[in-house]
Write an enzyme that holds these catalytic residues in place. Structure first.
Site, PDB file in Angstrom:
ATOM      1  N   GLU A  78      71.058 -19.760  -0.154  1.00  0.00           N
ATOM      2  CA  GLU A  78      70.577 -18.950  -1.268  1.00  0.00           C
ATOM      3  C   GLU A  78      71.783 -18.247  -1.874  1.00  0.00           C
ATOM      4  OE1 GLU A  78      66.178 -17.396  -0.137  1.00  0.00           O
ATOM      5  OE2 GLU A  78      67.785 -16.397   0.923  1.00  0.00           O
ATOM      6  N   ASP A 130      70.501 -18.283   4.743  1.00  0.00           N
ATOM      7  CA  ASP A 130      69.693 -17.244   4.123  1.00  0.00           C
ATOM      8  C   ASP A 130      70.624 -16.239   3.441  1.00  0.00           C
ATOM      9  OD1 ASP A 130      66.999 -15.992   3.934  1.00  0.00           O
ATOM     10  OD2 ASP A 130      67.999 -14.377   5.025  1.00  0.00           O
TER      11      ASP A 130
END
Ligand code: CA
Length: 671
Positions: free
Chosen positions: A380, A351
């Site tokens: 990400e 993340d």
């Protein structure tokens, strides 16, 4: 209440009053804190002896408390810990402490901080308030030791299914017994009211290779004492990184149960040919001031703003961790290694990976690939706010070529397919937005360099051009748990479209991802036109919004069949899964159709060892038929708007092909 008659502590007696106190410890900077690189942080159990070690270099005193239960009650015993090497504190007990709950408490600046299980806890009770001494060997399900990861020849073979543990099974139509639990993923033979397979059987039949589980480590937002309330949360609010989430277990109070059930889930998925990816959120903690990190070594684990030393906030959640700092880096690396070995996890999705520094990500990649070179890492490649970490050091999408075997999400193809992610009424290529051909081509090449693309004319986010060194480092997708489901987005951006038209758009989007190069990634339920009733940021919406409604499988059976067929086609044909940019440069050739909103390309000369000599792929996003010029030859049609059939749907010998509106076609020829 203390009971000094129950135990005989080895190192120290139990009252804090007689604890030897250390001097106040101060360092000029976090870089001066001693680094402990030895073993044994946390609690280590054998029937004969349990040793506790906590890294707390600024502590003046550390005390350990034992409890008989996961929550409430008085400590059954207290013991001071002894200052040991490199900023650690140590206590050991030559007795069998199995099932004992414990907390650490650290005194800094003359003040006792919160009791915590310590950042290194591997077993905890309800809500992760207290650690628990368990025998890890007893958590292994039958056959665990022999259980193997399913084989994986190449990272580009990966097809990811992004799933929340609760979403799979909370709807009554799932037919699953262990609703909302890890064990829900282990049930087979489950059916929807229409008699169609659900849960694990469904995922297996769909054909994906990896299940990416949304946060399944211990997070804060769901109160594990009130499981009857069925509260939902995505789980991006980490509490403890090295234990599974309690609310997904059948008994959060017993630390061994969640561990055993998580392992049972992994084993069952492995036995069914599916690999397991954990969504990891090391970039921030759910709590800030009162996080376990901060109540152990105040300040150290986080980045701070220069001007006032306040917590910086690149996560948008109130803090960001400092991965570049020695003990934080070590913590993250040891944590993923732990999941990869103790739990046999096969991959990690980071993340807000852009918050982490490149060096940490590369060290972590090396460490994981030493355990198993097929472990897959992606993230990400962005942050949610600015960071004190210099942009050049961030693991951003545009730095993918500096990351070792780590993939980044392509927000470029995502938005090309469905429209700008934050503009709900913006359509994309499949929903009728013109001018997207270049971005779709960029997506087809998995954001790698290709001689036929003119990068000056292609909109690429946060990068000057092709940002990926190879297809194994690019996640090709159009939707995930964040934002609207594709179906909801099509409804919002094309309110005029009929259900049939939206089904065609949903199918075309799937065809683009599954015939493009790169790692395919699908949001769970997309194969049945999943809806979240138009809710975008559903992180704490109730199950009624987030759950997969299995009745939709019958309602959208042709979407399911189409996605299943696409996955089978991709898996049968290595041409769609080329491993390198160089191979794509040689074997992927774009046609130049005269019509707008059409992308067509060939995969030539038995690309990547494909049994088919030449493959032709055409996407027509126009609402009407388009006649597209194609190379001459005898082509066999294997995919059109309504069918996928590897064996062929008929042959075509013409220089022009009529491609229906909002559809993809795939054909091949062998001479
Ligand atoms: Ca929890």
């Amino acid at each position: 209440m203390r009971n000094p008659f129950l135990f005989i502590p080895i190192l120290f007696l139990m009252t804090s009053a007689c604890t030897p106190s250390s001097d106040k410890v101060e360092y000029k900077s976090y870089e001066e804190y001693p680094v402990y690189d030895g073993e044994g942080l946390g609690a280590h159990y054998t029937p004969e002896k349990t040793t506790f070690r906590l890294w707390a270099p600024t502590a003046e005193q550390v005390r350990l408390r034992f409890y008989k239960q996961a929550l409430g009650g008085e400590p059954s015993r207290e013991a001071a810990m002894e200052k040991a090497e490199k900023g650690t504190w140590l206590a050991s007990f030559n007795e069998d402490l199995k099932d004992t709950y414990y907390t650490f408490q650290v005194k800094v600046g003359g003040k006792w901080l919160d009791e915590t299980p310590g950042p290194y806890a591997t077993a905890v009770g309800t809500n992760g308030k207290r650690g628990q001494i368990i025998d890890m060997a007893e958590t292994n399900p039958e056959g665990w030791k022999e259980s193997q990861r399913p084989s994986l020849a190449s990272p580009t073979d990966i097809i990811i299914y992004e799933l929340h543990v609760r979403d799979l099974s909370t709807h009554s139509s799932s037919g699953i017994q262990h609703r909302g639990k890890f064990l829900g993923l282990t049930e087979t033979g489950t059916k929807s009211p229409q008699g169609l397979s659900t849960g694990l059987d469904h995922i297996k039949a769909l054909g994906v290779t990896h299940i990416h589980l949304l946060p399944s480590f211990d997070f804060l937002s769901v109160d594990e004492t009130k499981l009857g309330e069925n509260k939902f949360n995505w789980g991006y609010d980490p509490h403890l990184y090295n234990v599974p989430e309690g609310s997904y277990s059948t008994n959060p109070a017993d630390g061994a149960v969640r561990i055993r059930e998580f392992k049972q889930m992994v084993k069952t998925l492995h036995d069914n040919g599916l690999r397991v990816i954990m969504d990891v959120v090391y970039n921030h903690t759910g709590a800030t001031e009162h996080s376990v990190f901060n109540q152990t070594v105040p300040g150290y684990y986080y980045r701070h703003n220069k001007k006032d030393d306040s917590f910086s906030n690149a996560s948008g959640c109130g803090n960001e961790t400092a991965s570049e700092r020695a003990m934080v880096r070590q913590f993250i690396i040891e944590s993923v290694k732990y999941w990869a070995t103790e739990y046999k996890v096969d991959g990690f999705r980071f993340d807000l990976m852009g918050i982490h520094d490149i060096e940490t990500m590369n060290l972590l990649s090396d460490a994981l690939h030493e355990i198993d070179p097929t472990i897959f890492i992606y993230g990400e490649g962005w942050t949610a706010g600015d960071s004190p970490l210099p942009a050049e050091e961030r693991a951003l999408k545009r730095h993918t070529s500096r990351l070792k075997g780590i993939a980044a999400f392509s927000d470029d193809i995502r938005d090309a397919i469905k429209g700008h992610v934050f503009t709900s009424d913006d359509p994309g290529f499949v929903s009728g937005k013109p001018g997207q051909e270049g971005r779709i081509r960029f997506g087809v090449t998995a954001a790698t360099r290709h001689p036929q693309l003119n990068y000056d004319s292609i909109q690429i986010y946060d990068a000057d051009g092709p940002w990926s060194p190879g297809p194994a480092q690019t996640i090709t997708y159009f939707s995930c748990h964040d934002n609207h489901t594709l179906w909801d987005r099509l409804t919002l951006s094309r309110p005029d479209a009929s259900k049939e038209e939206k089904i065609n758009m949903q199918k075309l989007a799937g065809a683009i991802v599954l015939t493009s190069q790169g790692i395919s990634f699908l949001h769970a339920g997309v194969e049945m036109a999943r809806t979240k009733e138009g809710v975008e940021n559903s992180f704490e919406s109730p199950d009624s919004i987030n759950q997969i409604d299995w009745e939709r499988k019958a309602k959208f059976k042709k979407v399911f069949d189409y996605y299943q067929g696409l996955i089978a086609l991709r898996k049968a044909h290595p041409a769609f899964r080329m491993p390198t940019a160089e191979m794509m440069q040689k074997h992927l050739k774009f046609l130049e159709p005269s019509e707008p909103n059409v992308v067509a390309f060939m995969l030539t000369d038995n690309a990547n060892g494909d049994p088919w000599k030449d493959i032709l792929v055409i996407y027509n996003a126009n609402p009407e038929y388009k006649n597209i010029s194609i190379p001459s030859g005898s082509w066999t049609l294997v995919l059109d708007r309504d069918h996928v059939a590897g064996g062929g749907l008929g042959t075509i010998s013409a220089d022009e092909l009529a491609v229906p509106g909002i559809s993809a076609m795939v054909l091949y020829k062998n001479q």
